[in-house]
Design an enzyme around this catalytic site. Structure first.
Site, PDB file in Angstrom:
ATOM      1  N   CYS A  62       0.648  -1.308  -0.043  1.00  0.00           N
ATOM      2  CA  CYS A  62      -0.060   0.044  -0.126  1.00  0.00           C
ATOM      3  C   CYS A  62       0.642   1.252  -0.149  1.00  0.00           C
ATOM      4  O   CYS A  62       1.701   1.557   0.891  1.00  0.00           O
ATOM      5  CB  CYS A  62      -1.014   0.058   1.310  1.00  0.00           C
ATOM      6  SG  CYS A  62      -1.233   1.434   2.210  1.00  0.00           S
ATOM      7  N   GLY A  63       0.722   2.177  -1.068  1.00  0.00           N
ATOM      8  CA  GLY A  63       1.422   3.461  -1.136  1.00  0.00           C
ATOM      9  C   GLY A  63       1.332   4.159   0.034  1.00  0.00           C
ATOM     10  O   GLY A  63       2.341   4.902   0.614  1.00  0.00           O
ATOM     11  N   HIS A  64      -0.008   4.489   0.382  1.00  0.00           N
ATOM     12  CA  HIS A  64      -0.113   5.499   1.685  1.00  0.00           C
ATOM     13  C   HIS A  64       0.538   4.934   2.761  1.00  0.00           C
ATOM     14  O   HIS A  64       1.048   5.796   3.664  1.00  0.00           O
ATOM     15  CB  HIS A  64      -1.651   5.652   1.762  1.00  0.00           C
ATOM     16  CG  HIS A  64      -2.465   6.480   0.693  1.00  0.00           C
ATOM     17  ND1 HIS A  64      -1.989   7.714   0.375  1.00  0.00           N
ATOM     18  CD2 HIS A  64      -3.280   6.023  -0.229  1.00  0.00           C
ATOM     19  CE1 HIS A  64      -2.881   8.172  -0.329  1.00  0.00           C
ATOM     20  NE2 HIS A  64      -3.716   6.893  -0.722  1.00  0.00           N
ATOM     21  N   CYS A  65       0.756   3.676   2.943  1.00  0.00           N
ATOM     22  CA  CYS A  65       1.393   3.112   4.052  1.00  0.00           C
ATOM     23  C   CYS A  65       2.850   3.492   4.183  1.00  0.00           C
ATOM     24  O   CYS A  65       3.570   3.857   5.063  1.00  0.00           O
ATOM     25  CB  CYS A  65       1.247   1.615   4.030  1.00  0.00           C
ATOM     26  SG  CYS A  65      -0.625   1.065   4.052  1.00  0.00           S
TER      27      CYS A  65
END
Ligand SMILES: *[C@@H]1O[C@H](CO)[C@@H](O)[C@H](O)[C@H]1NC(C)=O
Length: 286
Positions: A62-65
């Protein structure tokens, strides 16, 4: 000839592998210094030892993570010296063995961040910012007292913001079931409203100045400006605060002071509110 090429590639490969492995190790130890890594095997045990712990459910893809990770780590290092320390943890919710945990906490998107209090008895959503300073500030507010006492006119001036909803508990004495329930409510809704309590109704800017029974007075910068409420059941209190903080008429403009009320308006399931559209401050210049 051929063998020297082979040798070259052999050494190149050795070097590359070594480099990749050592840099991986270095980054793994650096990253995990302050954020605790939890999984299904030790989650309950670790959480039960903390009065206040924040848990991020993430997925490796996950990019936001990935964007959050260095900020979360920085916040964890600052908060580790907070008194009492605030622990930040993470769970790989994508790992098969942790899926039960993710389900238990209703994780539907990544990252999902929860605040667990009293050894996991109380679970709340983290609704704060995603960068280090913001995370620290938000969590400091969450871990301190949920409500502040107004004892003097100066306290009243400092603690009551004219532009915000402020919920004030007025009590003959700062003890008893009503006071306890007020504090439970304050803890539950502290990220959305400011909570105060006092034994001196006369210090408040609005409403009757003598109050003999426990009363919750909600001060707001719109409509009737204050409302008193005297039922101290936690659910009733919560409904009162949520309902009373939605303006009857909301000015739909760019003004930052209106934004929290606009958010309320759009989140409100009942249709009692009305929206006023302000085209005077339009952004269309061209
Ligand atoms: C929990 O268990 C995992 C897997 O064994 C381990 O990597 C992690 O460090 C443990 N966390 C704590 C805080 O003990």
């Amino acid at each position: 000839m051929a063998s020297s090429y082979t040798l070259f590639f052999f050494f190149f490969f050795m070097f590359f592998c070594d480099f990749a492995i050592s840099s991986h190790i270095a980054s793994a130890t650096e990253e995990d210094e302050y954020v605790l890594t939890l999984d299904h095997s030790n989650f309950s045990q670790v959480v039960s030892k903390h009065k206040f712990i924040v848990v991020e459910f993430y997925a490796p893809w996950c990019g936001h993570c990935k964007n959050l990770a260095p900020e979360y780590e920085k916040a964890a290092s600052v908060l580790s010296s907070h008194d009492p320390p605030v622990a930040l943890a993470k769970v790989d919710a994508n790992a098969e063995e942790n899926k039960g945990l993710a389900e238990q906490f209703g994780v539907k998107s990544f990252p999902t961040i929860k605040i667990l209090k009293n050894g996991g008895e109380v679970v709340q959503d983290y609704k704060g910012p995603r960068e280090a300073d913001g995370i620290v500030q938000y969590l400091n507010k969450q871990v301190g007292p949920a409500s502040f006492e107004i004892k003097t006119p100066e306290d009243a001036a400092n603690l009551i913001n004219d532009k915000k909803v402020v919920v004030v508990g007025i009590f003959p004495a700062l003890s008893g079931e009503e006071f306890d329930n007020f504090n439970i409510l304050a803890d539950k809704l502290r990220s959305d409203y400011d909570f105060r309590h006092t034994t001196k109704a006369e210090l408040l800017p609005r409403g009757k100045s003598s109050v003999t029974t426990p009363t919750v007075r909600l001060l707001k910068p719109f409509d009737e400006l204050f409302i008193d409420f005297q039922k101290f059941d936690v659910d009733a209190l919560e409904k009162f605060v949520e309902d009373s903080s939605i303006p009857l008429v909301t000015l739909f403009d760019q003004s930052p002071t209106n934004q929290p009320f606009l958010v309320k308006y759009f989140e409100s399931p009942n249709a009692k509110a009305m929206l006023l559209l302000d085209f005077g401050h339009g952004q269309i210049d061209a």
